[in-house]
Design an enzyme around this catalytic site. Structure first.
Site, PDB file in Angstrom:
ATOM      1  N   HIS A  34      70.069  17.122  26.854  1.00  0.00           N
ATOM      2  CA  HIS A  34      70.966  16.178  27.162  1.00  0.00           C
ATOM      3  C   HIS A  34      70.091  15.557  25.448  1.00  0.00           C
ATOM      4  O   HIS A  34      69.548  14.689  25.638  1.00  0.00           O
ATOM      5  CB  HIS A  34      70.699  15.715  28.293  1.00  0.00           C
ATOM      6  CG  HIS A  34      71.202  14.130  28.202  1.00  0.00           C
ATOM      7  ND1 HIS A  34      72.852  14.080  28.347  1.00  0.00           N
ATOM      8  CD2 HIS A  34      71.465  12.653  27.811  1.00  0.00           C
ATOM      9  CE1 HIS A  34      73.453  13.190  28.310  1.00  0.00           C
ATOM     10  NE2 HIS A  34      72.660  12.621  28.352  1.00  0.00           N
ATOM     11  N   MET A 139      78.548   7.688  34.023  1.00  0.00           N
ATOM     12  CA  MET A 139      77.343   6.672  33.724  1.00  0.00           C
ATOM     13  C   MET A 139      77.132   5.974  35.470  1.00  0.00           C
ATOM     14  O   MET A 139      77.773   4.839  35.254  1.00  0.00           O
ATOM     15  CB  MET A 139      78.035   5.710  32.584  1.00  0.00           C
ATOM     16  CG  MET A 139      78.382   5.997  30.775  1.00  0.00           C
ATOM     17  SD  MET A 139      76.555   7.241  30.837  1.00  0.00           S
ATOM     18  CE  MET A 139      75.475   6.819  30.680  1.00  0.00           C
TER      19      MET A 139
END
Ligand code: DX5
Ligand code: ZN
Length: 240
Positions: A34, A139
């Site tokens: 990521h 998130m």
């Protein structure tokens, strides 16, 4: 059974030891990394530039890159991310007026495209374009900084998102980003997440080093995936 993908976030690395940290991730079995790309406008911070994605794919063709854009105007990076070899690209639901066009542009350039949902937005913000998504990034911290704590209420939000996916028949993957440790990781997997972004609590700064920490985390998430698979099977049987 679905494989749970661990996508460690390089935002947690010391820039001066980044190369060796990546070697250790790969040694531990990581195949998705990521990379947080920030522009100092969408979030009040800077992180990696697109060139970091290119460096990573050039030195490690065996890993795929999940680029997380925390930028204004995410549509401006399509060509450069395609050239850099990004595999997954996500941008924030409120970072462009043209979500569909932006998703389509990334997909046309050969990448999997996703939208990230901030903690302050309802999860059904994605409803109008749900069927166009390859993945959704939920998130679980406010975007912009690594090493924050998993926000309370995020597991309920994941349940809502998983439910929305089931009811709509959409088949996007769910990725969780922010504050993941073994406990929250397992709770998220049981609620339908299949990609987990990891940081200091699960992978980096562990006493036994990065590679063993990756292996331990992956084994724990495989066990959680088995629990989820059993629950899915029970639901299928109940519907018959
Ligand atoms: C936050 C970033 C995250 C972060 C995840 O803006 O999107 O990817 O680096 O790492 P931890 O788990 O340390 O928050
Ligand atoms: Zn991220």
């Amino acid at each position: 059974m679905t494989r749970i993908v661990n996508a460690p976030s390089l935002a947690n690395c010391d820039l001066l030891t980044l190369a060796s940290d990546v070697e250790q991730l790969v040694d531990g079995g990581v195949d998705l990394v990521h990379v947080d790309v920030m522009d100092g406008h969408y979030v009040p911070n800077l992180c990696f530039p697109v060139s970091a994605v290119a460096d990573l794919t050039r030195r490690h063709p065996e890993v795929r890159v999940d680029a997380h854009l925390m930028v204004d105007d995410p549509g401006a990076y399509v060509e450069r991310l395609a050239a850099a070899g990004a595999h997954y690209v996500s941008f924030h639901a409120d970072s462009t007026r043209f979500v569909r066009r932006t998703l389509a542009a990334y997909q046309a350039a050969g990448m999997k495209a996703g939208v990230a949902i901030n903690p302050s937005h309802p999860v059904d913000i994605i409803e109008p374009y749900m069927k166009d998504l390859d993945y959704v990034v939920l998130m679980t911290v406010e975007p912009g900084f690594a090493g924050q704590r998993f926000l309370a209420g995020s597991l309920e939000r994941l349940e809502q998102l998983d439910d929305l996916r089931t009811r709509s028949g959409a088949d996007f993957e769910i990725e969780i980003d922010g504050g993941i440790d073994h406990e929250y990781g397992a709770e998220c997997v049981r609620r339908g997440a299949t990609i987990l972004v990891t940081g200091i609590y699960a992978v980096f700064q562990q006493p036994d080093g990065i590679a063993p920490a990756v292996r331990r985390f992956d084994a724990a998430m495989a066990a959680a995936a088995a629990v989820r698979a059993d629950a899915d099977e029970a639901r299928r049987v109940a519907r018959r």
